[in-house]
Design a protein around this motif. Structure first.
Motif, PDB file in Angstrom:
ATOM      1  N   HIS A 127       0.932  -1.165  -0.011  1.00 12.40           N
ATOM      2  CA  HIS A 127      -0.118  -0.194   0.031  1.00 12.40           C
ATOM      3  C   HIS A 127       0.822   1.294   0.180  1.00 12.40           C
ATOM      4  CE1 HIS A 127      -4.172  -1.605   0.067  1.00 12.40           C
ATOM      5  NE2 HIS A 127      -3.460  -2.615   0.735  1.00 12.40           N
ATOM      6  N   GLY A 128       2.134   1.118  -0.273  1.00 13.62           N
ATOM      7  CA  GLY A 128       2.933   2.298  -0.617  1.00 13.62           C
ATOM      8  C   GLY A 128       3.595   2.748   0.739  1.00 13.62           C
ATOM      9  N   TYR A 129       3.484   2.081   1.868  1.00  4.47           N
ATOM     10  CA  TYR A 129       4.440   2.682   3.018  1.00  4.47           C
ATOM     11  C   TYR A 129       5.990   2.401   2.717  1.00  4.47           C
ATOM     12  CZ  TYR A 129       0.092   3.579   5.278  1.00  4.47           C
ATOM     13  OH  TYR A 129      -1.193   3.980   5.691  1.00  4.47           O
ATOM     14  N   VAL A 130       6.541   3.131   3.184  1.00  3.65           N
ATOM     15  CA  VAL A 130       8.013   3.046   3.020  1.00  3.65           C
ATOM     16  C   VAL A 130       8.760   3.067   4.295  1.00  3.65           C
ATOM     17  CG1 VAL A 130       8.513   3.936   0.453  1.00  3.65           C
ATOM     18  CG2 VAL A 130       8.450   5.599   2.555  1.00  3.65           C
ATOM     19  N   GLU A 131       9.791   2.146   4.528  1.00  4.12           N
ATOM     20  CA  GLU A 131      10.459   2.152   5.765  1.00  4.12           C
ATOM     21  C   GLU A 131      11.289   3.501   6.038  1.00  4.12           C
ATOM     22  OE1 GLU A 131      12.829  -1.097   8.625  1.00  4.12           O
ATOM     23  OE2 GLU A 131      12.248  -1.446   6.707  1.00  4.12           O
ATOM     24  N   THR A 132      11.265   3.905   7.373  1.00  7.75           N
ATOM     25  CA  THR A 132      11.804   5.207   7.727  1.00  7.75           C
ATOM     26  C   THR A 132      12.617   5.108   8.975  1.00  7.75           C
ATOM     27  OG1 THR A 132       9.895   5.754   9.126  1.00  7.75           O
ATOM     28  CG2 THR A 132       9.976   6.539   6.578  1.00  7.75           C
ATOM     29  N   GLU A 133      13.345   5.915   9.264  1.00 10.53           N
ATOM     30  CA  GLU A 133      14.010   6.007  10.615  1.00 10.53           C
ATOM     31  C   GLU A 133      12.956   6.056  11.705  1.00 10.53           C
ATOM     32  OE1 GLU A 133      17.460   6.272  11.287  1.00 10.53           O
ATOM     33  OE2 GLU A 133      17.470   5.730   8.779  1.00 10.53           O
ATOM     34  N   PRO A 134      13.112   5.609  12.620  1.00 11.48           N
ATOM     35  CA  PRO A 134      12.333   5.323  13.945  1.00 11.48           C
ATOM     36  C   PRO A 134      11.928   6.806  14.288  1.00 11.48           C
ATOM     37  CG  PRO A 134      14.402   4.102  14.116  1.00 11.48           C
ATOM     38  CD  PRO A 134      14.566   4.817  13.127  1.00 11.48           C
ATOM     39  N   TYR A 135      10.529   6.830  14.492  1.00 10.94           N
ATOM     40  CA  TYR A 135       9.838   8.055  15.134  1.00 10.94           C
ATOM     41  C   TYR A 135       9.179   7.938  16.197  1.00 10.94           C
ATOM     42  CZ  TYR A 135       5.575   5.434  14.677  1.00 10.94           C
ATOM     43  OH  TYR A 135       4.345   4.709  14.711  1.00 10.94           O
ATOM     44  N   THR A 136      10.001   6.697  17.112  1.00 11.50           N
ATOM     45  CA  THR A 136       9.612   6.197  18.455  1.00 11.50           C
ATOM     46  C   THR A 136      10.533   5.139  18.668  1.00 11.50           C
ATOM     47  OG1 THR A 136       7.810   5.754  19.980  1.00 11.50           O
ATOM     48  CG2 THR A 136       7.415   4.686  17.851  1.00 11.50           C
ATOM     49  N   THR A 137      10.486   4.944  20.066  1.00 14.63           N
ATOM     50  CA  THR A 137      11.191   3.740  20.490  1.00 14.63           C
ATOM     51  C   THR A 137      10.369   2.786  21.456  1.00 14.63           C
ATOM     52  OG1 THR A 137      12.066   5.153  22.171  1.00 14.63           O
ATOM     53  CG2 THR A 137      13.320   5.100  20.634  1.00 14.63           C
ATOM     54  N   GLY A 138      10.909   1.583  21.754  1.00 12.99           N
ATOM     55  CA  GLY A 138      10.160   0.943  22.574  1.00 12.99           C
ATOM     56  C   GLY A 138      10.477  -0.645  22.264  1.00 12.99           C
ATOM     57  N   ARG A 139      10.209  -1.420  23.123  1.00 10.17           N
ATOM     58  CA  ARG A 139      10.265  -2.832  23.327  1.00 10.17           C
ATOM     59  C   ARG A 139       9.839  -3.552  21.896  1.00 10.17           C
ATOM     60  NH1 ARG A 139       8.526  -7.093  27.797  1.00 10.17           N
ATOM     61  NH2 ARG A 139       9.243  -8.743  27.161  1.00 10.17           N
ATOM     62  N   TYR A 140       8.775  -3.193  21.396  1.00  6.01           N
ATOM     63  CA  TYR A 140       8.335  -3.854  20.191  1.00  6.01           C
ATOM     64  C   TYR A 140       8.684  -2.977  18.908  1.00  6.01           C
ATOM     65  CZ  TYR A 140       6.333  -6.177  24.113  1.00  6.01           C
ATOM     66  OH  TYR A 140       6.116  -6.778  25.314  1.00  6.01           O
ATOM     67  N   VAL A 141       9.193  -2.333  18.708  1.00  9.92           N
ATOM     68  CA  VAL A 141       9.556  -1.340  17.663  1.00  9.92           C
ATOM     69  C   VAL A 141      10.780  -1.722  16.812  1.00  9.92           C
ATOM     70  CG1 VAL A 141      10.002   0.936  16.870  1.00  9.92           C
ATOM     71  CG2 VAL A 141       8.425   0.620  18.928  1.00  9.92           C
ATOM     72  N   ASP A 142      10.610  -2.590  15.988  1.00  6.80           N
ATOM     73  CA  ASP A 142      11.615  -2.886  15.009  1.00  6.80           C
ATOM     74  C   ASP A 142      11.867  -2.205  13.803  1.00  6.80           C
ATOM     75  OD1 ASP A 142      12.421  -4.919  16.985  1.00  6.80           O
ATOM     76  OD2 ASP A 142      10.922  -6.545  16.073  1.00  6.80           O
ATOM     77  N   HIS A 143      10.473  -1.714  13.095  1.00  7.52           N
ATOM     78  CA  HIS A 143      10.570  -1.293  11.927  1.00  7.52           C
ATOM     79  C   HIS A 143       9.544  -0.093  12.027  1.00  7.52           C
ATOM     80  CE1 HIS A 143      12.861  -4.465   9.813  1.00  7.52           C
ATOM     81  NE2 HIS A 143      12.133  -5.191  10.496  1.00  7.52           N
ATOM     82  N   CYS A 144       9.756   0.947  11.272  1.00  7.70           N
ATOM     83  CA  CYS A 144       9.237   2.098  11.086  1.00  7.70           C
ATOM     84  C   CYS A 144       8.558   2.675   9.568  1.00  7.70           C
ATOM     85  CB  CYS A 144       9.466   3.424  11.957  1.00  7.70           C
ATOM     86  SG  CYS A 144       9.421   3.390  13.752  1.00  7.70           S
ATOM     87  N   PHE A 145       7.281   2.884   9.433  1.00  6.56           N
ATOM     88  CA  PHE A 145       7.183   3.059   7.980  1.00  6.56           C
ATOM     89  C   PHE A 145       6.037   4.412   8.009  1.00  6.56           C
ATOM     90  CE2 PHE A 145       7.504  -1.447   8.111  1.00  6.56           C
ATOM     91  CZ  PHE A 145       7.967  -1.731   7.161  1.00  6.56           C
ATOM     92  N   GLN A 146       6.114   4.951   6.859  1.00  4.98           N
ATOM     93  CA  GLN A 146       5.221   5.940   6.736  1.00  4.98           C
ATOM     94  C   GLN A 146       4.750   6.211   5.121  1.00  4.98           C
ATOM     95  OE1 GLN A 146       7.309   9.576   7.795  1.00  4.98           O
ATOM     96  NE2 GLN A 146       7.855  10.192   5.701  1.00  4.98           N
ATOM     97  N   LYS A 147       3.730   7.244   5.012  1.00  4.99           N
ATOM     98  CA  LYS A 147       3.125   7.238   3.670  1.00  4.99           C
ATOM     99  C   LYS A 147       2.526   8.385   3.819  1.00  4.99           C
ATOM    100  CE  LYS A 147      -0.452   5.475   0.548  1.00  4.99           C
ATOM    101  NZ  LYS A 147      -1.539   4.305   0.441  1.00  4.99           N
ATOM    102  N   ALA A 148       2.905   9.261   2.525  1.00  2.00           N
ATOM    103  CA  ALA A 148       1.945  10.656   2.370  1.00  2.00           C
ATOM    104  C   ALA A 148       0.547  10.287   2.064  1.00  2.00           C
ATOM    105  CB  ALA A 148       2.580  11.274   1.339  1.00  2.00           C
ATOM    106  N   LEU A 149      -0.504  10.979   2.524  1.00  2.00           N
ATOM    107  CA  LEU A 149      -1.757  10.728   2.528  1.00  2.00           C
ATOM    108  C   LEU A 149      -2.533  11.690   1.381  1.00  2.00           C
ATOM    109  CD1 LEU A 149      -3.127  10.014   6.180  1.00  2.00           C
ATOM    110  CD2 LEU A 149      -2.545   8.455   4.386  1.00  2.00           C
ATOM    111  N   LEU A 150      -1.485  12.808   0.781  1.00  2.25           N
ATOM    112  CA  LEU A 150      -2.131  13.542   0.033  1.00  2.25           C
ATOM    113  C   LEU A 150      -2.437  13.020  -1.404  1.00  2.25           C
ATOM    114  CD1 LEU A 150       0.428  16.576   0.836  1.00  2.25           C
ATOM    115  CD2 LEU A 150      -1.878  16.163   1.633  1.00  2.25           C
TER     116      LEU A 150
END
Length: 161
Positions: free
Chosen positions: A138-161
């Motif tokens: 669905h077009g989400y791309v992996e990014t640098e972490p925006y948060t941390t935590g025990r269960y945060v292995d991968h972060c993704f984001q997508k522009a909604l415009l």
């Protein structure tokens, strides 16, 4: 169980919402532990990560139904004026492969836009491979972490415009 789902907002304290969130936590905790999660572990997870921020005006919790039964859920919350976070995306095992994950994800994106978000971000664990595949489709791309935590292995984001 294929076809269109009905996806509608629900109060997080509605019995259907609390039941599907327990199912979600049993599933992800069981996968994490490599064994069925106990009721106590699910209770601790619910207390540690309450869904009380998935309420208007800065969030929403959506229930998915197919054939009248609750078959999944997803939450969206604003992190700031332009960024929403996707959380608690879950498909009941009997409904997996029905297209419900895509339908819930698209409904969450619409809800995020309605909240004013321009970007959707999310985090997931390494072992949740189906989720990572869904996001990539669905077009989400992996990014640098925006948060941390025990269960945060991968972060993704997508522009909604």
């Amino acid at each position: 169980m294929t076809g269109m789902w009905t996806i509608e907002p629900s109060p997080v304290d509605h019995p259907d919402a609390t039941a599907v969130m327990r199912d979600y936590l049993e599933d992800v905790a069981g996968r994490y532990y490599g064994r069925p999660a106990t009721a106590e572990e699910v209770d601790r997870a619910l207390a540690a990560e309450p869904a009380d921020d998935l309420v208007p005006p800065s969030g929403v919790f959506l229930l998915g139904r197919a054939g009248g039964a609750v078959t999944g859920c997803v939450g969206v919350k604003l992190l700031d004026a332009r960024t929403a976070e996707l959380t608690k995306l879950y498909i009941c095992p009997a409904a997996r492969g029905s297209g419900g994950g895509s339908q819930l994800l698209l409904a969450a994106e619409r809800a995020a836009r309605e909240l004013g978000a321009e970007v959707m971000c999310l985090n997931t664990r390494q072992d949740l491979t189906e989720a990572k595949s869904l996001y990539a489709r669905h077009g989400y791309v992996e990014t640098e972490p925006y948060t941390t935590g025990r269960y945060v292995d991968h972060c993704f984001q997508k522009a909604l415009l």
